[in-house]
Design a protein around this motif. Structure first.
Motif, mmCIF file in Angstrom:
data_model
loop_
_atom_site.group_PDB
_atom_site.id
_atom_site.type_symbol
_atom_site.label_atom_id
_atom_site.label_comp_id
_atom_site.label_asym_id
_atom_site.label_seq_id
_atom_site.Cartn_x
_atom_site.Cartn_y
_atom_site.Cartn_z
ATOM 1 N N UNK A 1 0.897 -1.241 0.008
ATOM 2 C CA UNK A 1 -0.037 -0.002 0.131
ATOM 3 C C UNK A 1 0.821 1.206 -0.096
ATOM 4 N N UNK A 2 0.610 2.081 -0.828
ATOM 5 C CA UNK A 2 1.341 3.560 -0.931
ATOM 6 C C UNK A 2 0.429 4.682 -1.122
ATOM 7 N N UNK A 3 0.770 5.877 -1.063
ATOM 8 C CA UNK A 3 0.173 7.005 -1.537
ATOM 9 C C UNK A 3 0.820 7.920 -2.535
ATOM 10 N N UNK A 4 -0.041 8.402 -3.431
ATOM 11 C CA UNK A 4 0.547 9.372 -4.375
ATOM 12 C C UNK A 4 -0.262 10.616 -4.247
ATOM 13 N N UNK A 5 0.382 11.720 -4.345
ATOM 14 C CA UNK A 5 -0.149 13.012 -4.335
ATOM 15 C C UNK A 5 0.523 13.802 -5.682
ATOM 16 N N UNK B 1 4.536 8.155 0.505
ATOM 17 C CA UNK B 1 4.409 8.834 1.755
ATOM 18 C C UNK B 1 3.123 7.983 2.655
ATOM 19 N N UNK B 2 3.298 8.342 3.845
ATOM 20 C CA UNK B 2 2.056 7.864 4.889
ATOM 21 C C UNK B 2 1.508 9.300 5.310
ATOM 22 N N UNK B 3 0.166 8.915 5.763
ATOM 23 C CA UNK B 3 -0.736 9.875 6.200
ATOM 24 C C UNK B 3 -0.681 11.131 5.471
ATOM 25 N N UNK B 4 -1.222 11.253 4.174
ATOM 26 C CA UNK B 4 -1.319 12.565 3.353
ATOM 27 C C UNK B 4 -2.064 13.410 4.061
ATOM 28 N N UNK B 5 -1.722 14.718 4.054
ATOM 29 C CA UNK B 5 -2.294 15.945 4.776
ATOM 30 C C UNK B 5 -3.008 16.834 3.898
ATOM 31 N N UNK B 6 -3.115 16.592 2.468
ATOM 32 C CA UNK B 6 -3.601 17.429 1.596
ATOM 33 C C UNK B 6 -4.807 16.517 0.928
ATOM 34 N N UNK C 1 2.905 17.746 2.491
ATOM 35 C CA UNK C 1 1.918 17.059 1.841
ATOM 36 C C UNK C 1 1.732 15.561 2.742
ATOM 37 N N UNK C 2 2.555 15.212 3.583
ATOM 38 C CA UNK C 2 2.500 13.964 4.437
ATOM 39 C C UNK C 2 3.695 13.643 5.113
ATOM 40 N N UNK C 3 3.690 12.591 5.818
ATOM 41 C CA UNK C 3 4.741 11.900 6.203
ATOM 42 C C UNK C 3 5.520 11.051 5.632
ATOM 43 N N UNK C 4 6.767 10.761 6.081
ATOM 44 C CA UNK C 4 7.479 9.821 5.348
ATOM 45 C C UNK C 4 6.926 8.413 5.619
ATOM 46 N N UNK C 5 7.255 7.726 4.488
ATOM 47 C CA UNK C 5 6.499 6.262 4.861
ATOM 48 C C UNK C 5 7.815 5.386 5.470
ATOM 49 N N UNK C 6 7.394 4.147 5.408
ATOM 50 C CA UNK C 6 8.403 3.289 6.327
ATOM 51 C C UNK C 6 9.780 3.205 5.753
ATOM 52 N N UNK C 7 10.721 2.640 6.421
ATOM 53 C CA UNK C 7 12.212 2.578 6.024
ATOM 54 C C UNK C 7 12.128 1.897 4.893
ATOM 55 N N UNK C 8 13.147 1.877 3.947
ATOM 56 C CA UNK C 8 13.213 1.118 2.789
ATOM 57 C C UNK C 8 13.755 -0.212 3.109
ATOM 58 N N UNK C 9 13.326 -1.276 2.272
ATOM 59 C CA UNK C 9 13.781 -2.455 2.404
ATOM 60 C C UNK C 9 15.423 -2.648 1.992
ATOM 61 N N UNK C 10 15.939 -3.372 2.431
ATOM 62 C CA UNK C 10 17.378 -3.745 2.182
ATOM 63 C C UNK C 10 17.901 -3.757 0.990
#
Length: 126
Positions: free
Chosen positions: A46-50, A67-72, A85-94
């Motif tokens: 699951x991902x967000x696109x602004x 991003x996580x939690x879009x604010x717009x 626009x929102x918060x950074x999503x989870x840390x990247x995979x290795x």
């Protein structure tokens, strides 16, 4: 410049910006939000696109992904470098490409500019 990994777009058509964990992501341009969409990145995550139409070039579209939690919301006016626009999503995979350049697993946002319309994101609808 990292490889485009076989995508239909070239290696220099977008940028991945590494950010601190839990960073607040600011708009890269001044304009109007035309879409805030949830989708499945690569049909798995699951991902967000602004998507923003820049005031100075309204036929362009600036996409900000991962991003996580879009604010717009669509219709909101945003100011470059100021509007969250929102918060950074989870840390990247290795296995993330950006980890070749950063020793720790930080999150990143993907910023891309398209003409006239937002191109399909590498994913699936929810």
């Amino acid at each position: 410049v990292m490889s485009s990994r076989g995508r239909g777009t070239g290696a220099t058509t977008a940028v991945d910006v590494v950010v601190p964990s839990r960073a607040r992501i600011r708009s890269p341009v001044t304009g109007i939000v035309v879409a805030v969409e949830r989708y499945l990145l690569y049909c798995r995550t699951r991902d967000w696109k602004v998507v923003v139409a820049p005031r100075s070039h309204p036929r362009l579209r600036v996409l900000v992904l991962h991003m996580a939690r879009p604010s717009v919301r669509a219709g909101d006016e945003v100011l470059a470098g100021s509007t969250i626009l929102g918060g950074a999503a989870r840390n990247d995979q290795p296995s993330a490409q950006v980890n070749r350049y950063f020793p720790d697993r930080y999150p990143h946002v993907h910023v891309e500019v398209e003409r006239n319309r937002a191109s399909p994101t590498p994913g699936c609808d929810l």
